[in-house]
Motif scaffolding. Structure first.
Motif, PDB file in Angstrom:
ATOM      1  N   VAL A   1      27.882 -73.254 -57.898  1.00  0.00           N
ATOM      2  CA  VAL A   1      27.937 -74.607 -58.451  1.00  0.00           C
ATOM      3  C   VAL A   1      27.023 -75.489 -57.617  1.00  0.00           C
ATOM      4  N   THR A   2      26.203 -76.284 -58.286  1.00  0.00           N
ATOM      5  CA  THR A   2      25.260 -77.188 -57.624  1.00  0.00           C
ATOM      6  C   THR A   2      25.471 -78.607 -58.114  1.00  0.00           C
ATOM      7  N   THR A   3      25.359 -79.566 -57.202  1.00  0.00           N
ATOM      8  CA  THR A   3      25.370 -80.969 -57.591  1.00  0.00           C
ATOM      9  C   THR A   3      24.525 -81.751 -56.598  1.00  0.00           C
ATOM     10  N   GLY A   4      24.200 -82.982 -56.947  1.00  0.00           N
ATOM     11  CA  GLY A   4      23.377 -83.808 -56.068  1.00  0.00           C
ATOM     12  C   GLY A   4      22.846 -85.005 -56.826  1.00  0.00           C
ATOM     13  N   LEU A   5      21.719 -85.538 -56.362  1.00  0.00           N
ATOM     14  CA  LEU A   5      21.121 -86.727 -56.966  1.00  0.00           C
ATOM     15  C   LEU A   5      19.619 -86.573 -57.046  1.00  0.00           C
TER      16      LEU A   5
ATOM     17  N   VAL B   1      23.249 -82.073 -72.288  1.00  0.00           N
ATOM     18  CA  VAL B   1      23.719 -80.813 -71.717  1.00  0.00           C
ATOM     19  C   VAL B   1      22.701 -79.720 -72.033  1.00  0.00           C
ATOM     20  N   VAL B   2      22.351 -78.910 -71.032  1.00  0.00           N
ATOM     21  CA  VAL B   2      21.370 -77.836 -71.206  1.00  0.00           C
ATOM     22  C   VAL B   2      22.010 -76.504 -70.836  1.00  0.00           C
ATOM     23  N   ALA B   3      21.989 -75.564 -71.753  1.00  0.00           N
ATOM     24  CA  ALA B   3      22.481 -74.206 -71.511  1.00  0.00           C
ATOM     25  C   ALA B   3      21.296 -73.253 -71.543  1.00  0.00           C
ATOM     26  N   SER B   4      21.303 -72.265 -70.645  1.00  0.00           N
ATOM     27  CA  SER B   4      20.197 -71.311 -70.614  1.00  0.00           C
ATOM     28  C   SER B   4      20.708 -69.920 -70.283  1.00  0.00           C
TER      29      SER B   4
ATOM     30  N   LEU C   1      22.311 -87.305 -62.067  1.00  0.00           N
ATOM     31  CA  LEU C   1      23.354 -86.665 -61.270  1.00  0.00           C
ATOM     32  C   LEU C   1      23.917 -85.487 -62.054  1.00  0.00           C
ATOM     33  N   PRO C   2      23.474 -84.267 -61.750  1.00  0.00           N
ATOM     34  CA  PRO C   2      23.929 -83.105 -62.528  1.00  0.00           C
ATOM     35  C   PRO C   2      25.049 -82.337 -61.846  1.00  0.00           C
ATOM     36  N   VAL C   3      25.809 -81.641 -62.646  1.00  0.00           N
ATOM     37  CA  VAL C   3      26.677 -80.565 -62.169  1.00  0.00           C
ATOM     38  C   VAL C   3      26.185 -79.299 -62.862  1.00  0.00           C
ATOM     39  N   ILE C   4      25.820 -78.300 -62.060  1.00  0.00           N
ATOM     40  CA  ILE C   4      25.196 -77.092 -62.588  1.00  0.00           C
ATOM     41  C   ILE C   4      26.047 -75.882 -62.229  1.00  0.00           C
ATOM     42  N   GLY C   5      26.474 -75.159 -63.225  1.00  0.00           N
ATOM     43  CA  GLY C   5      27.191 -73.909 -63.004  1.00  0.00           C
ATOM     44  C   GLY C   5      26.294 -72.735 -63.347  1.00  0.00           C
ATOM     45  N   LYS C   6      26.322 -71.697 -62.503  1.00  0.00           N
ATOM     46  CA  LYS C   6      25.462 -70.538 -62.739  1.00  0.00           C
ATOM     47  C   LYS C   6      26.249 -69.257 -62.509  1.00  0.00           C
ATOM     48  N   LEU C   7      26.077 -68.311 -63.423  1.00  0.00           N
ATOM     49  CA  LEU C   7      26.665 -66.979 -63.312  1.00  0.00           C
ATOM     50  C   LEU C   7      25.546 -65.950 -63.339  1.00  0.00           C
ATOM     51  N   GLU C   8      25.489 -65.078 -62.334  1.00  0.00           N
ATOM     52  CA  GLU C   8      24.539 -63.978 -62.287  1.00  0.00           C
ATOM     53  C   GLU C   8      25.306 -62.668 -62.350  1.00  0.00           C
ATOM     54  N   THR C   9      24.959 -61.841 -63.304  1.00  0.00           N
ATOM     55  CA  THR C   9      25.628 -60.553 -63.435  1.00  0.00           C
ATOM     56  C   THR C   9      24.636 -59.521 -63.954  1.00  0.00           C
TER      57      THR C   9
ATOM     58  N   ASP D   1      21.457 -57.806 -64.913  1.00  0.00           N
ATOM     59  CA  ASP D   1      20.120 -58.324 -65.225  1.00  0.00           C
ATOM     60  C   ASP D   1      20.147 -59.712 -65.848  1.00  0.00           C
ATOM     61  N   TRP D   2      21.315 -60.333 -65.928  1.00  0.00           N
ATOM     62  CA  TRP D   2      21.465 -61.600 -66.640  1.00  0.00           C
ATOM     63  C   TRP D   2      21.816 -62.746 -65.693  1.00  0.00           C
ATOM     64  N   GLN D   3      21.362 -63.931 -66.078  1.00  0.00           N
ATOM     65  CA  GLN D   3      21.744 -65.170 -65.405  1.00  0.00           C
ATOM     66  C   GLN D   3      22.043 -66.216 -66.481  1.00  0.00           C
ATOM     67  N   PHE D   4      23.206 -66.850 -66.373  1.00  0.00           N
ATOM     68  CA  PHE D   4      23.602 -67.887 -67.328  1.00  0.00           C
ATOM     69  C   PHE D   4      23.807 -69.199 -66.573  1.00  0.00           C
ATOM     70  N   LYS D   5      23.315 -70.278 -67.153  1.00  0.00           N
ATOM     71  CA  LYS D   5      23.356 -71.560 -66.460  1.00  0.00           C
ATOM     72  C   LYS D   5      23.756 -72.670 -67.433  1.00  0.00           C
ATOM     73  N   LEU D   6      24.551 -73.607 -66.947  1.00  0.00           N
ATOM     74  CA  LEU D   6      24.959 -74.771 -67.731  1.00  0.00           C
ATOM     75  C   LEU D   6      24.768 -76.016 -66.880  1.00  0.00           C
ATOM     76  N   VAL D   7      24.025 -76.999 -67.408  1.00  0.00           N
ATOM     77  CA  VAL D   7      23.746 -78.254 -66.711  1.00  0.00           C
ATOM     78  C   VAL D   7      24.417 -79.392 -67.473  1.00  0.00           C
ATOM     79  N   VAL D   8      25.318 -80.103 -66.792  1.00  0.00           N
ATOM     80  CA  VAL D   8      25.993 -81.267 -67.381  1.00  0.00           C
ATOM     81  C   VAL D   8      25.640 -82.476 -66.516  1.00  0.00           C
ATOM     82  N   PRO D   9      24.760 -83.378 -66.986  1.00  0.00           N
ATOM     83  CA  PRO D   9      24.283 -84.482 -66.146  1.00  0.00           C
ATOM     84  C   PRO D   9      24.877 -85.842 -66.517  1.00  0.00           C
ATOM     85  N   TYR D  10      24.868 -86.722 -65.529  1.00  0.00           N
ATOM     86  CA  TYR D  10      25.146 -88.145 -65.734  1.00  0.00           C
ATOM     87  C   TYR D  10      23.849 -88.895 -65.465  1.00  0.00           C
TER      88      TYR D  10
END
Length: 258
Positions: free
Chosen positions: A29-33, A107-110, A51-59, A61-70
């Motif tokens: 999980v990443t956050t900051g400014l 919101v950005v999903a990748s 100001l984002p909150v970023i969740g990332k799952l790596e498993t 060969d795959w990486q999934f990411k969700l960015v929820v910003p203010y």
């Protein structure tokens, strides 16, 4: 006015390169400014706090990411609309008195797949979906969904890793507006200074998203410090070289792994 901002593009460096084919599952999980300021070809300044909150799952060969910003933006009324990956799009000219607006950003999903992972080079492909959750009425977003495709290549050479990225974005068109499909390219170097420190520099180009706009051109530099096995801190600065870019930007991000 064609406005692009480093934003998440630089921020994604916080999470490091993919290149984890065959690795066990990891969550972070990443956050900051992130802050940027620019005039974008006018005599008025637009400031954006992201100001984002970023969740990332790596498993595997795959990486999934969700960015929820203010977002918080101060700009001339009728000014920028912040769009895909924190980048602005040229919806209005921005000639009125300064106003401040804030709220949920887009919101950005990748999803990223490691196509190739070898000692000499790594190749990843990423699909992105920007969901138009930012308010169009406030000028924080277009209100439309965007799709993106990015191909990243990394070439590890002991402590030094050159990298290059190319991408394509298909934006949604808000009522009464036409936003062009855009191309992007990035090139840079990452250097591991020590087990705890790493740094890098990158140049970013994106084509204009309107016939009246210009291409975005930025250069960014960053440093990453590993505070502890599960903690990582990154700081970065950026400078724009076109009317489509913020004059200056920067930020600090903190990542915790589980």
């Amino acid at each position: 006015m064609n406005v692009y901002r480093r934003g998440v593009s630089a921020l994604c460096l916080t999470l490091g390169f993919s290149g984890l084919a065959g690795a066990e599952s990891q969550v972070s999980v990443t956050t900051g400014l992130d802050y940027s300021s620019g005039q974008y070809g006018t005599d008025r300044t637009t400031e954006i706090w992201y100001l984002p909150v970023i969740g990332k799952l790596e498993t595997g060969d795959w990486q999934f990411k969700l960015v929820v910003p203010y977002l918080r933006m101060r700009s001339p009324s009728g000014g920028v609309i912040v769009g895909y990956d924190g980048n602005g799009t040229p919806i209005r000219s921005g000639a009125g008195a300064p106003v401040t607006v804030s709220g949920l950003g887009d919101v950005v999903a990748s999803a990223t797949y490691a196509l190739v992972s070898s000692p000499r080079y790594m190749l990843d492909v990423t699909t992105k979906l920007k969901v138009g959750t930012a308010s169009r009425d406030k000028g924080l977003g277009t209100g439309e969904n965007d799709l993106g495709l990015v191909l990243d290549a990394y070439f590890p050479m002991e402590a030094l890793t050159p990298f290059i990225s190319v991408g394509y974005r298909k934006p949604g068109d808000p009522p009464g507006q036409k936003i062009h499909n855009t191309r992007q390219a990035e090139i840079g170097l990452a250097y591991k200074l020590s087990p705890s420190w790493s740094a890098g520099i990158m140049y970013d180009w994106r084509s204009a998203s309107s016939s009246a706009g210009s291409a975005q051109r930025d250069i960014s530099a960053y440093g990453v410090y590993k505070l502890a096995p599960a903690w990582k801190l990154q700081a970065y600065v950026s400078h724009g070289f076109s009317e489509a870019s913020a004059d200056w930007g920067g930020g600090m991000m903190l990542t915790h792994g589980f």
